[in-house]
Every structure is written in C-alpha cells, then in structure tokens.
Design an enzyme around this catalytic site. Structure first.
Site, mmCIF file in Angstrom:
data_model
loop_
_atom_site.group_PDB
_atom_site.id
_atom_site.type_symbol
_atom_site.label_atom_id
_atom_site.label_comp_id
_atom_site.label_asym_id
_atom_site.label_seq_id
_atom_site.Cartn_x
_atom_site.Cartn_y
_atom_site.Cartn_z
ATOM 1 N N HIS A 131 -4.980 0.579 -0.706
ATOM 2 C CA HIS A 131 -4.193 0.813 -1.933
ATOM 3 C C HIS A 131 -5.120 0.570 -3.141
ATOM 4 O O HIS A 131 -4.946 -0.386 -3.894
ATOM 5 C CB HIS A 131 -2.982 -0.131 -1.949
ATOM 6 C CG HIS A 131 -1.924 0.256 -2.931
ATOM 7 N ND1 HIS A 131 -1.973 1.402 -3.694
ATOM 8 C CD2 HIS A 131 -0.766 -0.372 -3.290
ATOM 9 C CE1 HIS A 131 -0.891 1.464 -4.461
ATOM 10 N NE2 HIS A 131 -0.150 0.407 -4.241
ATOM 11 N N GLN A 134 -3.911 0.104 -6.943
ATOM 12 C CA GLN A 134 -3.280 -1.188 -7.207
ATOM 13 C C GLN A 134 -4.332 -2.261 -7.475
ATOM 14 O O GLN A 134 -4.196 -3.080 -8.386
ATOM 15 C CB GLN A 134 -2.411 -1.602 -6.010
ATOM 16 C CG GLN A 134 -1.720 -2.925 -6.208
ATOM 17 C CD GLN A 134 -0.671 -2.874 -7.310
ATOM 18 O OE1 GLN A 134 0.204 -2.037 -7.280
ATOM 19 N NE2 GLN A 134 -0.763 -3.764 -8.294
ATOM 20 N N ASP A 222 1.793 -10.234 -0.874
ATOM 21 C CA ASP A 222 2.473 -8.938 -0.730
ATOM 22 C C ASP A 222 3.552 -9.131 0.335
ATOM 23 O O ASP A 222 3.569 -10.139 1.048
ATOM 24 C CB ASP A 222 1.431 -7.884 -0.300
ATOM 25 C CG ASP A 222 1.981 -6.463 -0.245
ATOM 26 O OD1 ASP A 222 3.095 -6.219 -0.756
ATOM 27 O OD2 ASP A 222 1.285 -5.586 0.315
ATOM 28 N N CYS A 262 1.742 -7.027 -6.003
ATOM 29 C CA CYS A 262 1.760 -5.597 -6.345
ATOM 30 C C CYS A 262 3.173 -5.073 -6.585
ATOM 31 O O CYS A 262 3.339 -4.057 -7.245
ATOM 32 C CB CYS A 262 1.054 -4.792 -5.262
ATOM 33 S SG CYS A 262 1.811 -4.895 -3.632
ATOM 34 N N ARG A 290 -1.064 -0.480 -13.916
ATOM 35 C CA ARG A 290 -1.189 0.720 -13.071
ATOM 36 C C ARG A 290 -1.343 1.959 -13.935
ATOM 37 O O ARG A 290 -2.159 2.848 -13.650
ATOM 38 C CB ARG A 290 0.047 0.872 -12.164
ATOM 39 C CG ARG A 290 0.212 -0.193 -11.101
ATOM 40 C CD ARG A 290 -0.853 -0.096 -10.024
ATOM 41 N NE ARG A 290 -0.876 1.199 -9.356
ATOM 42 C CZ ARG A 290 -0.044 1.564 -8.383
ATOM 43 N NH1 ARG A 290 0.839 0.707 -7.910
ATOM 44 N NH2 ARG A 290 -0.122 2.770 -7.825
HETATM 45 N N1 NVA Z 1 1.770 -3.331 1.497
HETATM 46 C C1 NVA Z 1 2.861 -2.672 0.813
HETATM 47 C C2 NVA Z 1 2.463 -2.316 -0.585
HETATM 48 C C3 NVA Z 1 3.546 -1.652 -1.382
HETATM 49 C C4 NVA Z 1 3.101 -1.262 -2.769
HETATM 50 C C5 NVA Z 1 3.265 -1.426 1.592
HETATM 51 O O1 NVA Z 1 2.377 -0.735 2.076
HETATM 52 O O2 NVA Z 1 4.459 -1.167 1.711
HETATM 53 N N1 CP Z 2 2.865 -1.450 -6.168
HETATM 54 C C1 CP Z 2 3.246 -0.195 -5.872
HETATM 55 O O1 CP Z 2 2.451 0.641 -5.428
HETATM 56 O O2 CP Z 2 4.561 0.062 -6.141
HETATM 57 P P1 CP Z 2 5.388 1.351 -5.708
HETATM 58 O O3 CP Z 2 5.536 1.284 -4.220
HETATM 59 O O4 CP Z 2 6.690 1.200 -6.430
HETATM 60 O O5 CP Z 2 4.640 2.584 -6.119
#
Ligand code: NVA
Ligand code: CP
Length: 306
Positions: A131, A134, A222, A262, A290
């Site tokens: 990610h 982020q 997270d 995040c 972001r």
């Molecule tokens: N680790 C989480 C981050 C969400 C922004 C996911 O992948 O769902």
């Molecule tokens: N942190 C993040 O990526 O949030 P969303 O899943 O809302 O895009």
C-alpha cells in the site's frame, strides 16, 4: 505493447530516495497552497477498484480534479474485467483512452501486468502485498510532526505483517530509518521484502509489542483482518490478543511520539478509543495527506513535474 517511457508507482522502491523526498516536498508545497499549476489539464485517470475504499477513491478523484484533470471510477462489478476480460487486454484498451491508471485490487501481479501491457503510468492504490500511497502519506505526516530528516527515526509497527507492514519495510529500505515490527507468530511480513530492507536499514522483528514500541517516535497499526480476510476475523482476534495499541503501550514510546493508523480503524480491537482520539493521534492529518501525496505522485508520473 510496452512503453519504456511510462513510469509507475507500484511500490515505494519504484522511486529513488531522492525522488521520494522530492515527491514529499512537492506534496507539502501543494498542501501549503504553493502549487498553482494544473499539470493534468485535459488528462484522465482511470481508477479500477475490486475492493472497497473511502480515502483512496475520494482523494484520487478530488486530487485529479484539483490538478485540472478528470477521474473515472471503474468498479470491477461494472467493467468487463469483472467478467473475466484479461488484465493485459484491459491495460491496452485503457491506455488508448486515459493518461494514467490507479488500481486497488487483491493480487499484486495485476498492477504489474497492467504496467507491463499498458503504455501509461500505473499507480498502486493497494494490493494484498503493498500500500505505497498510504506510506507516502504517513511519511508526510511524520515529517510535519517530527521534522524532515527521517533517517534518525524509530518507527514501530504493531500488528499484522500485511500490505502496510511490507510497505513500511520498503520505506525503511529506501530511507534508512529504524523499523521495529511486532506481530504474532504466523503473521510475518513478506520474507523477501524483509530481507531486502535488512540490507540498508536497522530492522527489528519481535512478537512483543512492548519491545517494538519502547522509545519509538512513531507507533503505527492497522486492522487485524484486512480486506479479503473477513472469514478469518474470529481466529485473528484470538491470535492478536495483546497487540492492541492502548495508553499503556503508548506510555513506553518516546515523549514526542505520534500514533498513526491508515484507517478504517476498529476501535477496541487493534487500537483503543483513547489512543485513536488522543493527543498523540495524527490519523486525520494522515488521511488528509493522502490527497497531497497522491497529487504529487500524479504530477510527477502523469504531468511531468520533477
Ligand atoms: N491492511 C488493510 C488496509 C486498508 C487501507 C487492508 O488491506 O484491508
Ligand atoms: N487507508 C485507506 O487506503 O483507506 P480506504 O480503504 O478508505 O481507501
């Protein structure tokens, strides 16, 4: 079929250290209102989503508009990708219409295939592996609070060795700060990403959250079950017992420490209400950032900004 000219942002190491720092500077200038340019005027960003999103969707769409461009929201439920049209065909067709593609999906090989077969920049808006956008927002938030020099930082990660943890490792690999990762047995980050980071940064891995947080400048967590892991939630709640970031854990962090997440957050699971809403939390600035970092990334990749 492929365009050597198109540059992508699928992972933090796709940018050099200097490029990462310049992107963060550009994002900060944008946030201060010191960037009147509209480098995406007349340009379009395609945004492919096979997973849910609030921040990523809205910040990319708003950011594209603010840079003078137009963003298309393409849910996999609606486009032919969701009915089995191959990524490589989607890549070549979209490249005839748009000037950049952002994708949020499961398999990290999908954005890689988009980049390989398309001829426009591809930006990773989250995969199961990484990610990176982020982490750019997180780095921007850290600089706002703790100063521009990231190299002397101690960053603690408490939780799953997931896409966020892997991207923190990539950031440590490029920028050289100390990263301490605390995760339960069986929830390690990606082994090759960990090994690479160990080549350039001090990386501590532990199953003890207190060891990771002791003296840390940044404490980051997270959700315990990421998107696509919902059926594992009950098992994960058991496995992550003791990994909640609460006031007791934060008490051992450095006096200047900040808390990042995040989002979305599950209060009472990976983070307590007190920490999320408390004085060290910077999660709302982090979410706002972001917008700024992604505008800077798009300005570089799609708009010719340096
Ligand atoms: N680790 C989480 C981050 C969400 C922004 C996911 O992948 O769902
Ligand atoms: N942190 C993040 O990526 O949030 P969303 O899943 O809302 O895009």
């Amino acid at each position: 079929m492929t365009s050597p000219a198109a540059r992508h942002f699928l992972a933090i190491p796709d940018f050099t250290r200097e490029e990462l720092l310049r992107t963060l500077e550009l994002a900060a200038a944008m946030k201060r209102g010191e960037y009147p340019e509209r480098p995406l005027a007349g340009k379009t960003l395609a945004m492919i989503f096979t997973k849910s999103s609030t921040r990523t969707r809205v910040s990319f769409e708003v950011g594209t508009y603010q840079l003078g461009g137009h963003a298309l929201f393409l849910s996999s439920r609606d486009i032919q990708l969701g009915r089995g049209e191959p990524i490589r065909d989607t890549a070549r067709v979209l490249s005839r219409f748009v000037d950049g593609i952002m994708i949020r999906t499961f398999d990290h090989r999908d954005p890689e295939e988009l980049a390989r077969y398309g001829s426009v920049p591809v930006i990773n808006g989250l995969t199961d592996l990484l990610h990176p956008c982020q982490i750019m927002a997180d780095l921007m938030t850290i600089r706002e609070n703790l100063g521009d020099d990231l190299s002397g930082l101690k960053v603690a990660w408490v939780g799953d060795g997931n896409n966020m943890a892997n991207s923190w490792l990539n950031a440590a690999y490029r920028l050289g700060f100390e990263l301490r990762l605390a995760y339960p047995p069986g929830y390690a980050p990606d082994a090759s990403i960990l090994d690479r980071a160990r080549g350039t940064a001090r990386i501590v891995v532990t199953h003890d959250p207190r060891e990771a947080v002791e003296g840390a400048d940044v404490v980051n967590t997270d959700v315990w079950a990421s998107m696509g892991q919902e059926e594992e939630s009950a098992q994960r709640e058991r496995d992550f017992a003791g990994f909640r970031v609460d006031d007791t854990l934060m008490a051992s962090a450095s006096d200047r420490s900040i808390f990042l997440h995040c989002l979305p957050a599950h209060r009472g699971e990976e983070v307590s209400e007190e920490v999320l809403e408390g004085p060290r939390s910077r999660v709302w600035d982090e979410a706002e950032n972001r917008l700024h970092v992604q505008k800077a990334i798009m300005a570089r990749l799609m708009g010719g900004a340096e």
